[in-house]
Design a protein around this motif. Structure first.
Motif, short mmCIF file in Angstrom:
data_model
loop_
_atom_site.label_atom_id
_atom_site.label_comp_id
_atom_site.label_asym_id
_atom_site.label_seq_id
_atom_site.Cartn_x
_atom_site.Cartn_y
_atom_site.Cartn_z
N LEU A 1 0.71 -1.20 0.00
CA LEU A 1 -0.09 -0.02 -0.14
C LEU A 1 0.86 1.21 -0.20
O LEU A 1 0.73 2.07 -0.87
CB LEU A 1 -1.05 -0.04 1.32
CG LEU A 1 -1.77 1.11 1.28
CD1 LEU A 1 -2.90 0.72 0.26
CD2 LEU A 1 -2.39 1.08 2.54
N ALA A 2 1.86 1.29 1.06
CA ALA A 2 2.51 2.43 1.00
C ALA A 2 3.44 2.57 -0.34
O ALA A 2 3.58 3.89 -0.87
CB ALA A 2 3.86 2.14 2.16
N TRP B 1 2.35 1.94 -3.49
CA TRP B 1 1.32 2.40 -4.51
C TRP B 1 1.32 3.95 -4.07
O TRP B 1 1.40 4.73 -4.97
CB TRP B 1 0.33 1.77 -4.54
CG TRP B 1 0.53 0.39 -5.33
CD1 TRP B 1 0.51 -0.62 -5.03
CD2 TRP B 1 0.78 0.20 -6.62
NE1 TRP B 1 0.73 -1.74 -5.98
CE2 TRP B 1 1.11 -0.82 -6.97
CE3 TRP B 1 1.17 1.41 -7.88
CZ2 TRP B 1 1.40 -1.45 -8.55
CZ3 TRP B 1 1.45 0.82 -9.00
CH2 TRP B 1 1.49 -0.46 -9.28
N LEU B 2 1.07 4.35 -2.72
CA LEU B 2 0.82 5.58 -2.50
C LEU B 2 2.04 6.44 -2.75
O LEU B 2 1.83 7.75 -3.36
CB LEU B 2 0.55 5.60 -0.92
CG LEU B 2 -0.89 5.55 -0.38
CD1 LEU B 2 -0.66 5.53 1.15
CD2 LEU B 2 -1.67 6.40 -0.85
N VAL C 1 2.43 6.97 -6.45
CA VAL C 1 1.64 8.06 -7.03
C VAL C 1 1.95 9.27 -6.72
O VAL C 1 1.88 10.25 -7.59
CB VAL C 1 -0.02 7.65 -6.74
CG1 VAL C 1 -0.92 8.83 -7.13
CG2 VAL C 1 -0.48 6.45 -7.16
N LEU C 2 2.41 9.41 -5.51
CA LEU C 2 3.05 10.60 -5.10
C LEU C 2 3.99 11.27 -6.00
O LEU C 2 4.32 12.49 -6.35
CB LEU C 2 3.63 10.71 -3.74
CG LEU C 2 3.71 11.84 -2.86
CD1 LEU C 2 2.25 12.63 -2.96
CD2 LEU C 2 3.87 11.57 -1.53
#
Lengths: 359, 168, 368
Positions: B7-8, B10-11, B14-15
């Motif tokens: 999850l981290a 992908w976050l 994206v960032l």
């Protein structure tokens, strides 16, 4: 990551937030009271017993102020700046051990983390300086840029001495390794780190970025209300963080006889903060070129020399460890003598005053 | 790799992509520089996920603390910063070159088989990096020293260039 | 060599700036931090005192003079009444003259204390020197309050003497002050004179050359720091100054440090004058016989005294009416201020503030 880890993190995040905020309030009160004493005043004494509630009164006052954004300001940058300036100070506290084992995260790159996070705060000051659309705040931001970039070099180099002796970047290990506080083994390193940190957290006599008498309030000239309060708190949060880091690196952290470790830690933090106050209340401010000269001509050569000296000593110590009873006593005295001698000698190179530029 | 780190990742991904796009697209140069800071910071986050904590700290220290600060410094010194970044007629060629580069990178990424090591990542990476770098036999002491001398020379050169000449 | 193009920035320092000592404004052009041009703008505090005086009787003008140099208001009283006394040919009782000297020297000490304190404050010493200076200034203000019931605008001197005699408890209190003041001055010297940062900020900074100082008609500590020995108390003694033994300290370099040093030394000599004046204080009347509504004979008179900031002069023209026909004030700080531009060009922003502080102006007097 199991359940216990999560609980540990949760507890320590709360503890650190509580610690930071209560220390900020205590420090605000201490600063006003101590500087009051330095200046033959009483300091705050109206709000609560001995004025202890002064910080809260200030806070309420600030909260009720109108929130102003200058007409031509860069709205979002202006808004985010106080947050960006405030958060890094809290982040630094994550790797500061309050006592053996009481730490949010014992990173094995602890001290490097401190330095890296410490460099973030300047971005917030930049944003404030640029986003306010004010010439004073722009000058202040420029001064900050020059100051932080310059002082980071001697600060990092002065840490190297500590790292060489302990052989570890972890804050907990650094405290464990200190048989005597490193201020004795690394007097030069301590002085350079202390002065460099003073410059990095922008306290007097290096407080050029908010030089009251020159650029009024510097980067936060256009801030009011809660946003100003965040800058104000941030200044003290940085002071808390810097005092805690100096305590850990050079004053043997939580260690000490008789009293419980946490108390020792707090006493040392308070002492370091008191040193900041002492400087603030007695010294005039340096000029911007003298400030840069001090970093590059005075602190940097001494820091380089300190790294060289410590490296040589660590190599020598490994050979002689047994005969000195596991502690390098000769180096302790040698370093103290060298530090004193070098500072006196090196300061002779400086010509005082002057500095006119032909225009 | 647990779900948390996924999850981290992908976050952060994206960032990084978002902020990198913002750096290019935004007309306000100062904001672009701020997004560059964000981008650098997110990359440091990726390093942490990869257990390269030393690298992450260095990334923040060098890129955010020094390089980004210098970029912002330069922007503040420029008066044209208010006007934003102007576009010129190289827009289309640059777009083509950029797309080509993207194609190459995507092709390589898709083509490579990514082997995952069974060994857990070493815990303190600092010592290992140091030994790899400065080992007596297989280290890179000489290149390291040459690089430092080069940087020193560049620094002295910069000082000589901007130094004010005293007029006799 | 490639030319780097830079563009100057114009900044308005003031009138609401913490270190412009009131409502002075400097329109400064910067190249980076270096000042390339400076234009002083004043007049924000103009109240038309010279014109107001034409509508008031001679005695009623005295409170107006209090509002000139409000840090040393008694010296303004003195200079004004001196001019009118010269005009009307009034001889002042000896006791009044001695008391005037005492007041002047107390005023000088209290004014110099403020000047030095604020100079340090402008250089960034966070109020500590100022609070130390305030400690002694407070005692002086208490003494003034004892004499005339006021702490800032005294309105004590009258044409022909003083409004009333000193209270009996004044002299012992002044004696105590005179006893302890030298130690306090020593303390300031100890704390300030060898502070490395202070030296770095002041030595060789903002040098006012002897020639420029004379050509600009500067006076007071600003002139004496540049090495010119010119003190009205010695050069053209008024009141009873010719009866006292004191020296006029002069500087050599004319930089900020010398201006600071001259002020500190002047305080020492003021204390010496006070000592002698207390010893020699005669008894008797403090007010000459002056008609309640004074009508000086037609004519004009000029009287100048050494105020803490320089040569303070009052020029009075009378047309034999109850109000002055014309009053003109030679304000020392206004004239000292004209040197500011030459002093700050080429220096940095921080120096400009320090130089400005070392000239020690009071806006009430500059703008009148």
């Amino acid at each position: 990551m199991n359940g216990w880890d999560w609980i540990h993190w949760l507890i320590f995040v709360v503890v650190i937030l509580g610690f930071a905020l209560s220390m900020i309030i205590v420090f605000i009160w201490t600063e006003r009271k101590v500087i009051g004493r330095f200046q033959l005043r009483r300091g705050p004494n109206r709000v609560g017993p001995m004025g202890v509630l002064q910080a809260f009164a200030d806070f309420i006052k600030v909260l009720t102020k109108e929130d102003i954004v200058p007409a031509k300001a860069d709205r979002w940058v202006h808004l985010l700046a106080p947050i960006v300036a405030f958060v890094p100070a809290l982040l630094v506290l994550a790797v500061v051990p309050f006592r053996d084992g009481s730490i949010l995260a014992d990173l094995n790159i602890g001290i490097l983390y401190v330095v890296a996070i410490g460099a973030l705060g300047v971005v917030g000051i930049f944003m404030a300086g640029w986003g306010s659309n004010n010439k004073y705040s722009l000058i202040s931001a420029m001064r900050t840029a020059a100051q932080v970039v310059s002082y980071e070099v001697p600060v990092v180099l002065s840490i190297v001495g500590v790292i060489l002796i302990t052989g570890s970047l972890s804050m907990v290990t650094i405290v464990h390794e200190q048989q005597v506080p490193f201020i004795l083994l690394q007097p030069l390193g301590f002085l350079i780190f202390f002065l460099g940190t003073t410059a990095e957290i922008n306290r007097s006599p290096f407080d050029l970025l908010e030089a009251e008498s020159e650029i009024v309030a510097g980067f936060h000239i256009e801030y009011s209300g809660m946003k100003f309060a965040l800058f104000y708190l941030g200044e003290y949060a940085h002071a808390v963080a810097a005092s805690a880091v100096i305590t850990t690196l050079f004053l043997s952290g939580w260690k000490g006889p008789v009293l419980p470790p946490v108390l020792w830690f707090l006493i040392k933090v308070g002492f370091v903060f008191w040193l900041f106050l002492w400087m603030r209340s007695t010294l005039p401010r340096l000029r911007v070129d003298q400030l840069m000269g001090f970093a590059w001509k005075f602190l940097l050569p001494l820091a380089l020399f300190n790294v060289f000296l410590t490296g040589a000593e660590v190599l020598l110590w490994e050979e002689k460890m047994a005969s000195w009873g596991n502690f390098p006593w000769p180096f302790l005295f040698l370093n103290l003598a060298l530090a004193g001698g070098l500072i006196v000698l090196w300061s002779k190179f400086f010509r005082l005053g002057g500095g006119r530029v032909e225009v | 790799m647990g779900t948390g780190s996924e999850l981290a990742f992908w976050l952060l991904a994206v960032l990084i992509v978002g902020s990198a796009l913002a750096v290019v697209v935004l007309r306000d140069v100062f904001r672009a520089a701020l997004f560059l800071v964000l981008c650098f910071f997110a990359v440091a986050g990726i390093y942490i996920i990869l257990s390269a904590d030393f690298l992450a700290a260095v990334q923040v220290l060098i890129y955010v603390g020094a390089i980004a600060v210098l970029i912002i410094f330069a922007i503040m010194l420029t008066r044209e910063a208010q006007r934003g970044s102007p576009s010129n007629r190289l827009q289309i060629p640059v777009l083509i070159v950029g797309l080509l580069l993207l194609a190459v990178i995507v092709a390589v990424v898709v083509d490579t088989s990514w082997p995952a090591a069974d060994v857990p990542p070493p815990a303190p990476t600092t010592g290992d990096i140091a030994e790899k770098l400065f080992d007596k036999n297989e280290g890179f002491v000489l290149p390291f020293e040459i690089a430092s001398v080069l940087l020193l020379a560049a620094m002295i050169g910069a000082i000589v260039l901007v130094r004010e000449r005293k007029e006799e | 060599m490639m030319e780097l193009k830079t563009e100057p920035v114009v900044i308005n320092m003031g009138p609401q700036h913490p270190s412009t000592h009131g409502v002075f404004r400097m329109r400064v052009t910067f190249d980076g931090e270096v000042i390339v041009d400076m234009e002083p703008v004043f007049g924000y505090l103009h109240r038309g005192i010279e014109k107001l005086a034409e509508e008031r009787t001679y005695t009623q003008v005295i409170p107006l003079t209090d509002r000139l140099d409000y840090v040393a208001s008694m010296t303004n009283n003195h200079a004004y009444v001196l001019a009118v006394e010269r005009l009307a040919g009034i001889t002042v009782p000896e006791r009044a003259e001695y008391l005037r000297v005492i007041m002047d020297e107390m005023m000088r000490i209290s004014s110099h204390l403020l000047a030095v304190g604020f100079l340090l404050n402008d250089m960034g010493a966070f109020f500590t020197p100022l609070m130390y200076m305030f400690r002694e200034r407070e005692k002086l203000l208490d003494l003034f309050e004892m004499v005339c019931g006021q702490r800032l605008t005294y309105n004590y001197m009258r044409i022909g003497g003083l409004s009333h005699d000193i209270p009996p408890e004044f002299l012992p209190a002044l004696n105590r002050f005179v006893q302890e003041m030298p130690h306090f001055i020593d303390e300031y010297d100890q704390l300030l004179a060898e502070n490395e940062i202070l030296l770095a900020r002041t030595k060789g900074v903002g040098v006012l050359s002897r020639e420029l100082a004379i050509n600009a008609s500067a006076s007071g500590p600003v002139l004496r720091a540049s090495g010119v020995s010119w003190d009205i108390r010695k050069a053209d003694p008024y009141s009873v100054y010719d009866r006292f033994k004191f020296q006029v300290p002069i500087g050599t370099a004319g930089d900020i440090y010398d201006r600071y040093w001259v002020r500190i030394q002047e305080m020492r000599h003021s204390v010496r004058i006070l000592e002698q004046a207390i010893k020699g204080l005669p008894s008797g009347e403090v007010m000459a016989k002056v008609p309640p509504l004074l009508r000086p004979p037609q004519g004009e008179a000029y009287a100048h005294i050494e105020s803490p900031r320089g040569e303070l002069g009052f020029y009075v023209v009378s047309d034999n009416s109850i109000a002055p026909y014309r009053l003109h004030i030679r304000a020392p700080t206004f004239i000292n201020l004209t040197t500011l531009r030459d002093l700050v060009i080429g220096w940095k922003l921080a120096d400009a503030v320090a130089v400005f502080g070392s000239i020690d102006i009071v806006l009430g007097e500059v703008d009148r």
